[in-house]
Motif scaffolding. Structure first.
Motif, PDB file in Angstrom:
ATOM      1  N   TRP A   6      45.942  77.564  19.714  1.00 29.04           N
ATOM      2  CA  TRP A   6      46.837  76.467  19.382  1.00 29.04           C
ATOM      3  C   TRP A   6      47.080  76.526  17.886  1.00 29.04           C
ATOM      4  CZ3 TRP A   6      44.002  74.929  23.771  1.00 29.04           C
ATOM      5  CH2 TRP A   6      44.741  74.291  24.749  1.00 29.04           C
ATOM      6  N   ALA A  66      41.310  70.795  17.399  1.00 31.61           N
ATOM      7  CA  ALA A  66      41.755  70.373  18.732  1.00 31.61           C
ATOM      8  C   ALA A  66      41.082  69.072  19.127  1.00 31.61           C
ATOM      9  CB  ALA A  66      41.417  71.456  19.750  1.00 31.61           C
ATOM     10  N   GLU A  70      41.949  69.090  24.602  1.00 32.80           N
ATOM     11  CA  GLU A  70      42.495  70.418  24.314  1.00 32.80           C
ATOM     12  C   GLU A  70      41.390  71.471  24.336  1.00 32.80           C
ATOM     13  OE1 GLU A  70      46.296  69.525  21.419  1.00 32.80           O
ATOM     14  OE2 GLU A  70      44.284  69.481  20.548  1.00 32.80           O
TER      15      GLU A  70
END
Length: 82
Positions: A6, A66, A70
């Motif tokens: 991410w 995160a 997540e």
């Protein structure tokens, strides 16, 4: 480490040098450990919100800053990928 799974959350540039050095140190330790288990560690942003980081030495994938959800999703996807 190739790249983050991410993107790194850059919503606040007030992270501070200490937090950046801490994150760098944790990433360095994750790379140097001789384990095949994913390494997970806790961090916090400027407002005190808990964030999570993880690194998988097998795939060399990482997730930075995160939320708990997540991180959980990332770990589950990592498990089923291997």
């Amino acid at each position: 480490m190739n790249s983050s799974y991410w993107p790194i959350n850059n919503s606040s540039n007030t992270t501070g040098l200490v937090a950046q050095l801490s994150a760098f140190w944790q990433n360095l330790l994750a790379h140097l450990e001789a384990t095949t288990e994913p390494r997970v560690w806790q961090a916090s942003d400027a407002s005190g919100q808990t964030l999570w980081n993880a690194y998988d030495p097998i795939t060399q994938m990482a997730i930075d800053h995160a939320s708990a959800d997540e991180l959980r999703t990332w770990l589950e996807e990592l498990h089923y990928r291997n």
